[in-house]
Write a protein that holds these residues in place. Sequence first.
Motif, mmCIF file in Angstrom:
data_model
loop_
_atom_site.group_PDB
_atom_site.id
_atom_site.type_symbol
_atom_site.label_atom_id
_atom_site.label_comp_id
_atom_site.label_asym_id
_atom_site.label_seq_id
_atom_site.Cartn_x
_atom_site.Cartn_y
_atom_site.Cartn_z
ATOM 1 N N UNK A 187 6.530 8.903 -3.191
ATOM 2 C CA UNK A 187 5.696 8.134 -2.266
ATOM 3 C C UNK A 187 4.815 7.170 -3.032
ATOM 4 N N UNK A 188 4.208 6.303 -2.225
ATOM 5 C CA UNK A 188 3.152 5.437 -2.741
ATOM 6 C C UNK A 188 1.980 5.606 -1.802
ATOM 7 N N UNK A 189 1.030 6.446 -2.162
ATOM 8 C CA UNK A 189 -0.100 6.742 -1.302
ATOM 9 C C UNK A 189 -0.936 5.504 -1.060
ATOM 10 N N UNK A 190 -0.995 4.622 -2.061
ATOM 11 C CA UNK A 190 -1.812 3.426 -1.923
ATOM 12 C C UNK A 190 -1.231 2.514 -0.843
ATOM 13 N N UNK A 191 0.103 2.361 -0.834
ATOM 14 C CA UNK A 191 0.750 1.541 0.185
ATOM 15 C C UNK A 191 0.574 2.178 1.577
ATOM 16 N N UNK A 192 0.779 3.489 1.662
ATOM 17 C CA UNK A 192 0.665 4.147 2.958
ATOM 18 C C UNK A 192 -0.752 4.080 3.495
ATOM 19 N N UNK A 193 -1.766 4.224 2.615
ATOM 20 C CA UNK A 193 -3.148 4.156 3.052
ATOM 21 C C UNK A 193 -3.479 2.750 3.543
ATOM 22 N N UNK A 194 -3.056 1.785 2.785
ATOM 23 C CA UNK A 194 -3.347 0.405 3.178
ATOM 24 C C UNK A 194 -2.675 0.077 4.507
ATOM 25 N N UNK A 199 8.309 5.724 5.019
ATOM 26 C CA UNK A 199 9.050 6.721 5.755
ATOM 27 C C UNK A 199 8.989 8.081 5.040
ATOM 28 N N UNK A 200 9.118 8.048 3.721
ATOM 29 C CA UNK A 200 9.122 9.316 2.977
ATOM 30 C C UNK A 200 7.751 9.977 3.008
ATOM 31 N N UNK A 201 6.654 9.165 3.043
ATOM 32 C CA UNK A 201 5.322 9.765 3.151
ATOM 33 C C UNK A 201 5.150 10.423 4.519
ATOM 34 N N UNK A 202 5.650 9.731 5.542
ATOM 35 C CA UNK A 202 5.575 10.325 6.877
ATOM 36 C C UNK A 202 6.424 11.594 6.964
ATOM 37 N N UNK A 203 7.591 11.569 6.296
ATOM 38 C CA UNK A 203 8.431 12.772 6.275
ATOM 39 C C UNK A 203 7.727 13.911 5.538
ATOM 40 N N UNK A 216 -8.951 12.859 13.369
ATOM 41 C CA UNK A 216 -7.798 13.233 12.547
ATOM 42 C C UNK A 216 -7.102 14.417 13.199
ATOM 43 N N UNK A 217 -5.784 14.299 13.425
ATOM 44 C CA UNK A 217 -5.041 15.369 14.072
ATOM 45 C C UNK A 217 -4.946 16.612 13.186
ATOM 46 N N UNK A 218 -4.901 16.419 11.887
ATOM 47 C CA UNK A 218 -4.853 17.571 10.980
ATOM 48 C C UNK A 218 -6.094 18.444 11.125
ATOM 49 N N UNK A 219 -7.243 17.792 11.188
ATOM 50 C CA UNK A 219 -8.493 18.542 11.298
ATOM 51 C C UNK A 219 -8.618 19.233 12.648
ATOM 52 N N UNK A 220 -7.985 18.669 13.679
ATOM 53 C CA UNK A 220 -8.006 19.320 14.987
ATOM 54 C C UNK A 220 -7.357 20.688 14.926
ATOM 55 N N UNK A 222 -5.083 9.037 2.806
ATOM 56 C CA UNK A 222 -3.961 8.584 3.628
ATOM 57 C C UNK A 222 -3.678 9.578 4.740
ATOM 58 N N UNK A 223 -3.709 10.850 4.427
ATOM 59 C CA UNK A 223 -3.464 11.863 5.454
ATOM 60 C C UNK A 223 -4.579 11.883 6.495
ATOM 61 N N UNK A 224 -5.811 11.552 6.057
ATOM 62 C CA UNK A 224 -6.935 11.498 6.993
ATOM 63 C C UNK A 224 -6.995 10.173 7.742
ATOM 64 N N UNK A 225 -6.187 9.199 7.293
ATOM 65 C CA UNK A 225 -6.159 7.862 7.882
ATOM 66 C C UNK A 225 -7.526 7.198 7.816
#
Length: 783
Positions: A310-317, A342-346, A194-198, A122-125
Amino acid sequence: MSGLLRTSSNIDQLMTSIPPPHSAAAQDRMSKSVVTSSPLKIFGNAKKSIRDIFGGIASYVEESKACVQKINDERICSASERVKIGEYTDKVAGIREVLSRDHMKVVFFGRTSNGKSTVINTMLRSKILPSGIGHTTHCFVQVEGSDTTEGYMLLEGSAEKRPVSSLKDLANALSSVKLEENSLIRICWPKNMCSLLKDDVVLLDSPGIDVSPDLDGWIDKFCLDADVFVLVANAESTLMQTEKNFFLKVSEMLSKPTVFILNNRWDASASEPDMMEMVRSQHMERNMEFLCNELKVVNKKEAEGRIFFVSAKEALHNRLTEKGAVTTPLGSVLEGYQSRLFEFAQFERTFEECISRSAVKTKFAQHAHKGKLMACELRELMEALLDRSQSLREEVTKVYSSSTNQLAQLERQLAEISTDIENTIRMVADDVQLKVSRALSDELRKLYVLVDEFDRPFHPDAMFLNVYKNELHQHVENGLGKRIQDRCSQVLGELVQISEQRMADKLLVMLPSEKQEAAHNLISAKPQFSVEYRLDAKNLCADFQESIEFRFSFSPAALLSRYMRKPMSLTALWNRAAPSPRVRLTPSVPYLDPGAHTPVTEGPTVGLTPAPTASPPPAFDANTDLAVTLLRLAPAISSTTTISCICLAGAISRYVGWKVFAVVGGIYGSLYVYERLMWSNRAKERAFKSQYVTYASSKLQLIVDMTSANASHQVQQELNNTYSRLKHEVNTAKAELRSEIQSMDTDRNKLNDAAGALKTLRNKAGWLDNEINGFISRFIDYS
């Protein structure tokens, strides 16, 4: 489907518009130069700055090592201090090696099937890591940025690039070709995806902590360099002791690790809306208890910002749908969907701020303080070395000036004393020559005593006389030498000893005190000086011819000889009797009495000298004319004694008569008989010795000057030798002093160079300390 997309878009817009927590403090920090648009940029700036600082420290340490090796002086820098400086090389190299890591590392841990891989995807999108029901991830998988356009995979210990698609076989626990649990797979993913990897963030996925007992090995291998730990928990159950134990082990090895707790699968709470808040409160309370009281890494206020539901599965989807990577909807939208997105983004926003601050502190704070400590220690060390070099330089300069003045004074004194001693040696030599000359002349006047002491059987036989003369020669040489020795040795020895002592007193005072005693011993241990006299009487008197035949003392020849011994008569008469005036050479040997064959001399004559002829002849009376006539007849008279006696008797009898002549003749004959009877061997020996004394005295008188000059030369040589030895000691001391002065001059120049180099190093250490203080102020204290 369109509703979901709108919802996701609205959440992203909302997150960009909402300021991060503690916005007032953030606004204050925004005024500082180090703050950029992204919190993750702080790490990159801090990393570049501290790497430059430690590069300067490494160069400084090498300069310091080269400096002390060039100085190579134990008085300034001891061996232990050189070793200490060398140890900084390894310390700085170790820190630079750690700083060479160009990423912030995040490690995800949790029990099996808690959704660790899903959170990372999810963080890597992007769905990069394998995920699914049950035990999926079997080994450690690290995702890092790459400048390539396509992703690739590297196995541990191999540089071979593999396609990312093979990850599902190597990392999946359900695969038959899976790797070992403690193996590492590196996925190099394009940074532009991915902005994180940048921003140099590395994400590390792990197997479930409940599938392997080797947790210590995992921590040692993968966790010691981590900046942030994310504990992915299952919101459908409470925090398990297995999870707690793992992070307690991490806390033992790392000082206050940064830990986030993600209560994943919070979408399950939608099925029980009445219990949702109660369950959330329970999880929050237990999670805070663990972070604050058990791990003791944060306080309660900070812990609230570290726990997310959070729900990583929902955020990834949702994100995959936004990208168009998924067209199939997740299903019916459960209650609280938007709040969970919202909480995953936070969480991501807080994570970015936290990892930047945490990475700067965990990676750089300790190293910055170590660098500051090293800079301070090196500055203090260089300050101490500089003080020593300056003190030594002052001491050496002082001793150098004193030694230079001492050398100049020593050279002046040596020149003055040398002139004085040389004059003294000449005076002593002249005095010795005079003393020996007088002593030898006195002894020659008493030579008859020495000859009378010769007691050997005498016989007029020619062979016996040769032996007798040789022994007499040796007796005279030994006796005369012994008498000269007895008379002069003590006087000359004392004179030489006093002269040498005076020379020593004048010269040795210029020596260092520790060498004076040794030099005095050198003089005192020398054997007493004794002059050697070589008279060589045997060679000098080798041509002595004795005349021991009987000679009547009243014979005409003897009477004529007595008349001829009157002063000034012989030479004058001889000149008058000469046939013509001409230059004549007088022999250097004395005149021999033709009657007694005994050499007669009035003084020593050296060489051959021309007799003057220009002076007018003296006046002579009638008797003188008669003497001249007799002198001319002397050779004939002496050679024909009998005829001369007859002629003389006839001439006298004509004037005095025969009676008187007979009486006188009787008396004359009685005297002749008496003398003839008394002419024994004893008389012959006395005549021999008398002739020898007269002859030897004249010959030995010729070597008086030579013998005294030889004695003077021996004394002068002895004094010169002593003077040379003493002067050599002084010259040696002077050479040593000059060598010490040259050494001190070289040492002084080296100390000047050393002081200059150490002063530069001291100032550079101060500059490095200021640089580190600036880094701490900009990044450590700020963060």
